[in-house]
Structure formats: structure tokens, C-alpha cells
Design a protein around this motif. Structure first.
Motif, mmCIF file in Angstrom:
data_model
loop_
_atom_site.group_PDB
_atom_site.id
_atom_site.type_symbol
_atom_site.label_atom_id
_atom_site.label_comp_id
_atom_site.label_asym_id
_atom_site.label_seq_id
_atom_site.Cartn_x
_atom_site.Cartn_y
_atom_site.Cartn_z
ATOM 1 N N LEU A 67 0.797 -1.230 0.000
ATOM 2 C CA LEU A 67 0.000 0.000 0.000
ATOM 3 C C LEU A 67 0.829 1.279 0.000
ATOM 4 O O LEU A 67 0.376 2.312 -0.479
ATOM 5 C CB LEU A 67 -0.936 -0.012 1.212
ATOM 6 N N LYS A 68 2.077 1.208 0.511
ATOM 7 C CA LYS A 68 2.866 2.441 0.609
ATOM 8 C C LYS A 68 3.320 2.969 -0.753
ATOM 9 O O LYS A 68 3.680 4.133 -0.867
ATOM 10 C CB LYS A 68 4.074 2.256 1.530
ATOM 11 N N HIS A 69 3.278 2.144 -1.789
ATOM 12 C CA HIS A 69 3.678 2.584 -3.133
ATOM 13 C C HIS A 69 2.494 3.078 -3.959
ATOM 14 O O HIS A 69 2.680 3.604 -5.050
ATOM 15 C CB HIS A 69 4.366 1.443 -3.888
ATOM 16 N N MET A 70 1.289 2.905 -3.445
ATOM 17 C CA MET A 70 0.089 3.234 -4.206
ATOM 18 C C MET A 70 -0.065 4.707 -4.585
ATOM 19 O O MET A 70 -0.378 4.996 -5.740
ATOM 20 C CB MET A 70 -1.170 2.762 -3.467
ATOM 21 N N LYS A 75 -0.493 8.476 -9.053
ATOM 22 C CA LYS A 75 -0.139 9.776 -9.623
ATOM 23 C C LYS A 75 0.333 9.622 -11.068
ATOM 24 O O LYS A 75 0.076 10.467 -11.921
ATOM 25 C CB LYS A 75 0.969 10.398 -8.771
ATOM 26 N N ASN A 76 1.022 8.519 -11.365
ATOM 27 C CA ASN A 76 1.544 8.261 -12.700
ATOM 28 C C ASN A 76 0.626 7.389 -13.552
ATOM 29 O O ASN A 76 1.027 6.909 -14.602
ATOM 30 C CB ASN A 76 2.927 7.617 -12.602
ATOM 31 N N GLY A 77 -0.583 7.164 -13.081
ATOM 32 C CA GLY A 77 -1.567 6.415 -13.866
ATOM 33 C C GLY A 77 -1.264 4.931 -13.971
ATOM 34 O O GLY A 77 -1.626 4.300 -14.960
ATOM 35 N N PHE A 78 -0.596 4.363 -12.980
ATOM 36 C CA PHE A 78 -0.264 2.939 -12.922
ATOM 37 C C PHE A 78 0.474 2.451 -14.165
ATOM 38 O O PHE A 78 0.219 1.380 -14.697
ATOM 39 C CB PHE A 78 -1.529 2.082 -12.683
ATOM 40 N N ARG A 79 1.385 3.285 -14.684
ATOM 41 C CA ARG A 79 2.159 2.894 -15.869
ATOM 42 C C ARG A 79 3.213 1.863 -15.478
ATOM 43 O O ARG A 79 3.748 1.883 -14.371
ATOM 44 C CB ARG A 79 2.811 4.113 -16.502
ATOM 45 N N GLU A 80 3.486 0.947 -16.414
ATOM 46 C CA GLU A 80 4.493 -0.090 -16.162
ATOM 47 C C GLU A 80 5.260 -0.381 -17.439
ATOM 48 O O GLU A 80 4.738 -0.223 -18.542
ATOM 49 C CB GLU A 80 3.823 -1.385 -15.675
#
Length: 91
Positions: A67-70, A75-80
Motif C-alpha cells: 500500500l505504501k507505493h500506491m 499519480k503516474n496512472g499505474f504505468r508499467e
């Protein structure tokens, strides 16, 4: 017999032992339930009348490995799987 001092000397049996879920010495041996977290019930024991107890074991009191990285990922739109573009220095 008195209710006080002399009676306390006869106490040498343990009613509660360590709970394997919460780690507190609140697991009642005969009832086989934890007075603190409610183990072996799948849901954690919690009551709104004990505000402090909720505060002690709520989200954010542990490591929060996921949860701490959420907030950052949101903020970056869950880009990977992308890489930052290389910046070329101007001469």
C-alpha cells in the motif's frame, strides 16, 4: 476465606497464552479463542467502542509493503514497463 490477598496465592494456572495471529498473550486455552483479535475467526475482532484499540492495529501501523507505493503509482496512472526518454545535452 477472604476475597483478597490469601486468594491470590492460589492462582497458578494460565488461562491465556500467546496468540499466533496477533502475538498478544490473549489466547484463551479452554475457549480456544483470542480475546484480542478473535482468532481463529477469519475476521479480526474490532469494536467501535474501543477507539484506541482500533488505532493501534489499523492500516499504517505495519510495514504496508504493497500500500505504501500506491499514491506514487496512482499519480503516474499505474504505468508499467516504460523507460524515461534520454535527454540530449545541447552544445
Amino acid at each position: 476465606m477472604t476475597k483478597g490477598t490469601s486468594s491470590f496465592g492460589k492462582r497458578h494456572n494460565k488461562t491465556h497464552t500467546l496468540c499466533r495471529r496477533c502475538g498478544k498473550s490473549s489466547y484463551h486455552i479452554q475457549k480456544s479463542t483470542c480475546a484480542s483479535c478473535g482468532y481463529p475467526s477469519p475476521k479480526m475482532r474490532k469494536y467501535n467502542w474501543s477507539e484506541k484499540a482500533l488505532r493501534r492495529r489499523t492500516t499504517g501501523t505495519g510495514r504496508m509493503r504493497h500500500l505504501k507505493h500506491m499514491p506514487r503509482r496512482f499519480k503516474n496512472g499505474f504505468r508499467e514497463g516504460t523507460e524515461a526518454k534520454k535527454v540530449v545535452k545541447k552544445a
